[in-house]
Write an enzyme that holds these catalytic residues in place. Structure first.
Site, PDB file in Angstrom:
ATOM      1  N   GLU A 168       0.814  -1.137  -0.040  1.00  0.00           N
ATOM      2  CA  GLU A 168       0.059   0.114  -0.048  1.00  0.00           C
ATOM      3  C   GLU A 168       0.839   1.198  -0.090  1.00  0.00           C
ATOM      4  O   GLU A 168       1.381   1.669   1.244  1.00  0.00           O
ATOM      5  CB  GLU A 168      -0.889  -0.044   1.184  1.00  0.00           C
ATOM      6  CG  GLU A 168      -1.885  -1.080   1.448  1.00  0.00           C
ATOM      7  CD  GLU A 168      -3.196  -0.927   2.402  1.00  0.00           C
ATOM      8  OE1 GLU A 168      -4.154  -0.849   1.737  1.00  0.00           O
ATOM      9  OE2 GLU A 168      -2.982  -0.629   3.268  1.00  0.00           O
ATOM     10  N   SER A 214      -6.608   3.522  -2.949  1.00  0.00           N
ATOM     11  CA  SER A 214      -7.543   4.120  -3.816  1.00  0.00           C
ATOM     12  C   SER A 214      -8.000   3.113  -4.977  1.00  0.00           C
ATOM     13  O   SER A 214      -8.226   3.497  -6.157  1.00  0.00           O
ATOM     14  CB  SER A 214      -7.209   5.410  -4.372  1.00  0.00           C
ATOM     15  OG  SER A 214      -6.988   6.195  -3.198  1.00  0.00           O
TER      16      SER A 214
END
Ligand code: PGA
Length: 252
Positions: A168, A214
């Site tokens: 991430e 996202s």
């Protein structure tokens, strides 16, 4: 072979009634769908037992977003890996960048959490990723290497094989700014290479490496089509059934 997984991370969202309603709806929504990946929801502690009970006979797994770095005892406010497991949860997110940044979780602390999670038969979803300044300085590989080595590389190959990784990039979390499919693939391939050096090719090939940051219904398919991207850890887009289903459909 490694599994494809889409895991939701509710973060600090949903009251208890909201959570129960969501889980019931999710179960119904996925019941008649053919999904080409494992589906997991990671929730605040208060939801775990109810979610695990509601989802017991379904294909959706339940996980916590954290657990304590101590086994039991006088640690007011903490929740142990054994307590998480006793709810019926099977997964636990560890090392999320928000835990590292806001709650001072170090590589050493995370090492303890990973050990306790494994000892209680929980599958850690272990998060790694660089901040924007590190990416701009082209230090992302070093940062990710240090996070892996600092918390995981003392594990035996058998234990390491029980871990799911989530790459991430911190600059992509909750920002609407996604890593490009190429950036994700490059990093995932790098991570798999590092695992191969440490534990051998077979372990590396069998490790699921999820992308987070996202990820949403419109970019999931492109991200998941990369050979080394085995699914996603989904924040914002897991809070509504339609969005979460849209991300899961990235594997169709
Ligand atoms: P996001 O969060 O999908 O909202 O960017 C991902 C995560 O933090 O796991």
């Amino acid at each position: 072979m490694r599994k494809n997984i889409v895991a939701g991370n509710w973060k600090m969202n949903k009251t208890f009634p909201e959570g129960v309603e969501f889980v019931k709806e999710l179960k119904l929504a996925l019941e008649n769908e053919k999904t080409n990946c494992d589906v997991v929801i990671c929730t605040p502690y208060i939801h775990l037992a109810a979610a695990a009970t509601i989802l017991e006979v379904s294909a959706v797994g339940v996980g916590a977003e954290n657990c304590a770095d101590k086994e039991a005892g006088a640690y007011t406010g903490e929740v142990s890996a054994a307590m998480v497991a006793s709810t019926g949860a099977k997964y636990v997110i560890l090392g999320h960048s928000e835990r590292r940044a806001y709650y001072g979780e170090t590589a050493e602390i995370l090492k303890e959490k990973v050990k306790l999670a494994l000892a209680n038969n929980l599958t850690p979803i272990f998060c790694i990723g660089e901040v924007l300044a590190e990416r701009e300085a082209e230090k992302q590989n070093e940062v990710v290497y240090a996070q892996l080595a600092g918390s995981l590389f003392e594990l035996s190959a058998a234990d390491f094989s029980k871990i799911v990784l989530a790459y991430e990039p911190v600059w992509a979390i909750g920002t609407g700014k996604t890593a490009t499919a190429q950036q994700a693939q490059d990093m995932h391939a790098y991570i798999r290479g590092v695992i191969a050096e440490q534990y051998g090719k077979e372990v590396a090939d069998n490790t699921s490496i999820l992308y987070g940051g996202s990820c949403n219904p419109s970019n999931a398919k492109e991200l998941f089509s990369n050979p080394d991207v085995d699914g996603g850890l989904i924040g914002g887009a897991c809070l509504k059934i339609a969005d979460f289903k849209g991300v899961i459909a990235g594997f169709n």
